[in-house]
Design a protein around this motif. Structure first.
Motif, short mmCIF file in Angstrom:
data_model
loop_
_atom_site.label_atom_id
_atom_site.label_comp_id
_atom_site.label_asym_id
_atom_site.label_seq_id
_atom_site.Cartn_x
_atom_site.Cartn_y
_atom_site.Cartn_z
N SER A 176 0.78 -1.24 0.00
CA SER A 176 0.00 0.00 0.00
C SER A 176 0.81 1.29 0.00
O SER A 176 0.24 2.37 0.13
N ASP A 177 2.12 1.21 -0.17
CA ASP A 177 2.95 2.42 -0.16
C ASP A 177 2.82 3.12 -1.52
O ASP A 177 3.32 2.64 -2.53
N ALA A 178 2.20 4.29 -1.52
CA ALA A 178 1.98 5.03 -2.77
C ALA A 178 3.28 5.56 -3.35
O ALA A 178 3.36 5.85 -4.55
N LYS A 179 4.33 5.71 -2.50
CA LYS A 179 5.61 6.22 -2.98
C LYS A 179 6.45 5.13 -3.64
O LYS A 179 7.46 5.43 -4.28
N ASN A 180 6.05 3.88 -3.45
CA ASN A 180 6.76 2.76 -4.07
C ASN A 180 6.08 2.45 -5.42
O ASN A 180 4.96 1.95 -5.44
N PRO A 181 6.74 2.72 -6.54
CA PRO A 181 6.09 2.52 -7.85
C PRO A 181 5.81 1.05 -8.15
O PRO A 181 5.05 0.75 -9.08
N SER A 182 6.39 0.14 -7.37
CA SER A 182 6.19 -1.29 -7.59
C SER A 182 5.20 -1.91 -6.62
O SER A 182 5.02 -3.13 -6.64
N SER A 183 4.56 -1.11 -5.77
CA SER A 183 3.59 -1.67 -4.83
C SER A 183 2.31 -2.06 -5.56
O SER A 183 2.04 -1.59 -6.68
N ILE A 184 1.52 -2.92 -4.94
CA ILE A 184 0.24 -3.30 -5.53
C ILE A 184 -0.63 -2.06 -5.73
O ILE A 184 -1.29 -1.91 -6.76
N TYR A 185 -0.61 -1.17 -4.77
CA TYR A 185 -1.37 0.08 -4.86
C TYR A 185 -0.97 0.87 -6.11
O TYR A 185 -1.82 1.28 -6.90
N SER A 186 0.33 1.06 -6.30
CA SER A 186 0.81 1.84 -7.44
C SER A 186 0.54 1.15 -8.76
O SER A 186 0.20 1.80 -9.76
N CYS A 187 0.68 -0.18 -8.78
CA CYS A 187 0.44 -0.93 -10.02
C CYS A 187 -1.02 -0.82 -10.47
O CYS A 187 -1.30 -0.56 -11.65
N LEU A 188 -1.95 -1.00 -9.53
CA LEU A 188 -3.36 -0.93 -9.91
C LEU A 188 -3.79 0.50 -10.24
O LEU A 188 -4.66 0.71 -11.09
N ARG A 189 -3.16 1.47 -9.59
CA ARG A 189 -3.42 2.88 -9.96
C ARG A 189 -2.93 3.15 -11.38
O ARG A 189 -3.63 3.77 -12.19
N THR A 215 -13.93 -2.03 -24.04
CA THR A 215 -15.36 -2.23 -23.86
C THR A 215 -15.76 -1.67 -22.49
O THR A 215 -14.90 -1.49 -21.60
N ALA A 216 -17.02 -1.42 -22.30
CA ALA A 216 -17.50 -0.87 -21.03
C ALA A 216 -17.18 -1.82 -19.88
O ALA A 216 -16.79 -1.38 -18.79
N GLU A 217 -17.30 -3.13 -20.12
CA GLU A 217 -17.04 -4.10 -19.05
C GLU A 217 -15.58 -4.09 -18.61
O GLU A 217 -15.28 -4.17 -17.41
N THR A 218 -14.67 -3.96 -19.57
CA THR A 218 -13.24 -3.94 -19.22
C THR A 218 -12.91 -2.68 -18.42
O THR A 218 -12.23 -2.75 -17.39
N TRP A 219 -13.38 -1.53 -18.89
CA TRP A 219 -13.12 -0.29 -18.17
C TRP A 219 -13.73 -0.32 -16.77
O TRP A 219 -13.07 0.05 -15.79
N GLU A 220 -14.95 -0.77 -16.66
CA GLU A 220 -15.62 -0.78 -15.36
C GLU A 220 -14.92 -1.71 -14.37
O GLU A 220 -14.83 -1.41 -13.18
N SER A 221 -14.42 -2.84 -14.85
CA SER A 221 -13.71 -3.76 -13.98
C SER A 221 -12.41 -3.14 -13.46
O SER A 221 -12.11 -3.20 -12.27
N CYS A 222 -11.66 -2.54 -14.37
CA CYS A 222 -10.39 -1.90 -13.99
C CYS A 222 -10.63 -0.73 -13.04
O CYS A 222 -9.94 -0.57 -12.03
N ASN A 223 -11.63 0.09 -13.34
CA ASN A 223 -11.93 1.25 -12.52
C ASN A 223 -12.46 0.84 -11.15
O ASN A 223 -12.07 1.42 -10.12
N VAL A 249 -10.89 -11.28 -13.11
CA VAL A 249 -12.14 -10.71 -13.62
C VAL A 249 -11.84 -9.75 -14.78
O VAL A 249 -12.50 -9.81 -15.84
N THR A 250 -10.87 -8.87 -14.58
CA THR A 250 -10.51 -7.92 -15.64
C THR A 250 -10.04 -8.65 -16.89
O THR A 250 -10.45 -8.32 -18.02
N ARG A 251 -9.21 -9.65 -16.71
CA ARG A 251 -8.72 -10.44 -17.85
C ARG A 251 -9.88 -11.17 -18.53
O ARG A 251 -9.96 -11.22 -19.77
N GLY A 252 -10.77 -11.71 -17.74
CA GLY A 252 -11.90 -12.46 -18.30
C GLY A 252 -12.83 -11.59 -19.13
O GLY A 252 -13.21 -11.98 -20.25
N VAL A 253 -13.19 -10.43 -18.60
CA VAL A 253 -14.10 -9.57 -19.37
C VAL A 253 -13.39 -8.97 -20.58
O VAL A 253 -14.02 -8.72 -21.62
#
Length: 312
Positions: free
Chosen positions: A77-90, A104-112, A144-148
């Motif tokens: 969860s460290d936002a200053k670490n570019p390799s953290s899960i938090y930073s990657c998903l952001r 597609t709408a489904e892909t964007w909505e899943s990622c968002n 889920v994101t990969r699937g949609v």
């Protein structure tokens, strides 16, 4: 396709896959930390994650001691670490937003939705709810994101670049997880139940435990673990499956300047396809995997040069 669009799609997929693989690596390290061992040995396992991602200096600048809680906080969860899960998903969400009209709408909505849910969680909440449950959530959201994505998007160049980013990242991370955990277990593993538990945890980290039991129908051995995760073409996360997929995608998106990158991908695939586990282990698994990681890094550089937006 515009190189800028291809770049965002490629990195959206890479960051999503990177978050999932980091969750897998942290999860298996956490599971192994539950096995009786010295504090020094446990902290060395957590330190290996930092070394694997070349983050020792960044970590030491922020934390005084390498231990489970500090490494988990830094990598989750460290936002200053570019390799953290938090930073990657952001970063995955930011890249998806930049090409929202291509998805597609489904892909964007899943990622968002993944990013919105993550940003509301503090590390203390994640820890109190169970860190294992959080890692399962990250893996599920990636799936889920990969699937949609593969279930709703047109099978055109956009999907090819998403596929390419995911395969490059998956191959690199499978090699990294195997390299670190194989040698830890070979050095420190005990015979019997504890040994079985730790090898099982490694296989589960790559969704390979049930596959192993189906393929080998026998006790877990280091050589077979390495063979399954490297050389089995029917194992989705193996190096063989990833490099084969990369070759096929590059053949589909070939352009006037990509011949050398396609050649390098073919050479890497042949290096894996014709390998035998006995020869790999005789050569030294670490040196073989280090060479693979160097080659796939160079391949990523070639893809960036031939297809994606030039670096500023």
């Amino acid at each position: 396709m515009l190189s800028r669009t291809a770049d965002h799609l490629y990195w959206m997929a890479r960051f999503t896959e990177r978050a999932e693989n980091l969750a897998r690596l942290l999860d298996v390290t956490h599971q192994m930390s539950l096995v009786p061992q010295s504090v020094t040995a446990e902290n060395q396992n957590w330190g290996a994650i930092l070394a694997l991602n070349s983050l020792e200096k960044a970590f030491s600048d922020a934390y005084d001691e390498v231990n489970a809680e500090n490494v988990l906080r830094f990598m989750v969860s460290d936002a200053k670490n570019p390799s953290s899960i938090y930073s990657c998903l952001r970063s995955a969400r930011e890249n998806a937003h930049a090409v929202r009209g291509t998805l597609t709408a489904e892909t964007w909505e899943s990622c968002n939705a993944t990013w919105i849910e993550l940003r509301e969680q503090k590390f203390e909440q994640i820890l109190s709810a169970g860190i294992g449950e959080f890692f399962d959530w990250v893996k599920l959201r990636s799936a889920v994101t990969r699937g949609v994505t593969f279930g709703t998007m047109l099978q055109d160049e956009a999907l090819h670049f998403i596929r390419l980013g995911g395969l490059i990242e998956r191959g690199d991370n499978t090699a990294r997880i195997l390299d670190v955990k194989y040698h830890v277990l070979r050095t420190n593993g005990d015979e019997g139940t504890t040994d079985f538990y730790q090898w099982g945890a490694l296989l589960r980290s790559l969704s390979a435990f049930e596959v192993y039991r189906k393929v080998y129908r026998d006790v877990i051995t280091p050589a077979r673990v390495a063979e399954l995760l490297m050389l089995r073409k029917d194992m989705p996360r193996s190096l063989h499956a990833c490099t084969g997929g990369i070759v096929r995608v590059l053949n589909a998106i070939t352009n006037a300047q990509s011949a050398e990158t396609e050649r390098c991908a073919g050479v890497l695939y042949s290096h894996i396809h014709y390998a035998r586990i006995d020869n790999v282990l005789a050569q030294g698994l670490h040196s073989y995997l280090a060479d693979f990681m160097d080659r796939i890094y160079d391949l990523g550089e070639g893809i960036g040069r031939d297809f994606l937006m030039p670096a500023a």
